[in-house]
Write an enzyme that holds these catalytic residues in place. Structure first.
Site, short mmCIF file in Angstrom:
data_model
loop_
_atom_site.label_atom_id
_atom_site.label_comp_id
_atom_site.label_asym_id
_atom_site.label_seq_id
_atom_site.Cartn_x
_atom_site.Cartn_y
_atom_site.Cartn_z
CG ASN A 11 -1.70 1.23 1.43
OD1 ASN A 11 -1.81 2.04 0.51
ND2 ASN A 11 -2.27 1.41 2.62
N GLY A 177 2.25 1.76 10.86
CA GLY A 177 3.18 2.88 10.77
C GLY A 177 3.83 3.25 12.09
C1 PEP Z 1 -0.78 -0.11 6.02
O1 PEP Z 1 -0.83 1.07 5.79
O2 PEP Z 1 -1.65 -0.86 5.58
C2 PEP Z 1 0.32 -0.62 6.83
C3 PEP Z 1 0.25 -1.83 7.28
O3 PEP Z 1 1.37 0.26 7.07
P1 PEP Z 1 2.76 -0.10 7.76
O4 PEP Z 1 3.28 -1.38 7.12
O5 PEP Z 1 3.65 1.07 7.46
O6 PEP Z 1 2.52 -0.30 9.22
#
Ligand code: PEP
Length: 257
Positions: A11, A177
């Site tokens: 994503n 995140g």
């Molecule tokens: C996401 O935005 O779906 C996600 C899992 O982000 P991250 O891997 O940065 O935690």
């Protein structure tokens, strides 16, 4: 490891213009040639989808968008329909990401309309659910996840059929995140409950076949342990999907190719 073909989906959120999109897709495509036991998907921003499709060419990379609107057309300024996404070569669409739910006040009822419209148009929706830290600390994880499932998949419940083109992504909000990953055991227990919910609301066969992804700070170092869990069928990756040197080892579950 689950019996289902894993899906590793990136994503990209609001990142990556045309040139960066082209470079990253080339790097992924070169490195996954010959890897046929895992599905790989990228979800660039809307403006980079056409360029992404061109770079993907005949590689096995799947193309997804990060959102869509449920109506086919009309006076919905700033919105995009399922047909428009199909038109630029998308096969998938991420729906109900926690950033959309929290920052843009998207409700499970809206996610349900979107998921239904996506399937009717021939797109594969990746429906995101997950609890906040507060909800987890109050012991409400399963209650919240079940409520999101019920409401976000309501149209399918009414029709009594959950198509296998639907993928569910369990993404605990506190792990997105933040660098905090759910432990493999924490993630597995929720994935198992989701699979049980599918069996209870639809049927055993679909519960066995449907993919459930984990998302939340997945990195090369934790991918293998997460992916070894029996009910985890891949990952939805945010930050680490923006760099080939991080995304590629996740695709191979932390193992060198
Ligand atoms: C996401 O935005 O779906 C996600 C899992 O982000 P991250 O891997 O940065 O935690």
């Amino acid at each position: 490891m689950s019996r289902r073909t894993p899906l590793i989906a990136g994503n990209w959120k609001k990142n990556m213009g045309h040139e960066e999109t082209a470079g990253l897709i080339r790097a992924i495509a070169e490195n996954i040639a010959g890897l046929d036991d895992v599905d790989v998907l990228v979800a660039p921003p809307f403006t980079s989808l056409t360029r992404a499709k061109k770079e993907i060419g005949d590689s096995r990379i799947l193309l997804g968008a990060q959102n869509m609107h449920w109506e086919k057309s009309g006076a919905y300024t700033g919105e995009i329909s399922a047909a428009m996404l199909l038109d630029v070569g998308c096969t998938h669409v991420i729906l109900g990401h926690s950033e959309r739910r929290i920052l843009f006040k998207e409700t499970s009822e809206m996610v349900d309309l979107k998921a239904n419209a996506a399937v009717e148009a021939g797109l594969n929706p990746i429906v995101c659910i997950g609890e906040t830290l507060e909800e987890r600390e109050q012991g409400k994880t399963f209650e919240v996840v079940r409520d999101q499932l019920e409401k976000s998949l309501n149209n399918f419940r009414i029709k009594k059929t959950l198509p296998l083109s639907v993928t569910i992504a369990y993404e605990p909000v506190w792990a997105i995140g933040t660098g905090k990953t759910a432990t493999p055991a924490q993630a597995q227990e929720v994935h198992e409950a989701i699979r049980q919910w599918i069996e209870d609301n639809f049927d055993k066969d679909v519960s066995i076949k449907l993919r459930i992804l984990y998302g939340g700070s997945v990195k090369p170092e934790n991918a293998k342990d997460l992916m070894e869990m029996p009910d985890i069928d891949g990952a939805l990756v945010g930050g680490a999907s923006l760099k080939a040197e991080l995304f590629l080892p996740i695709i191979t579950f932390g193992e060198p190719r």
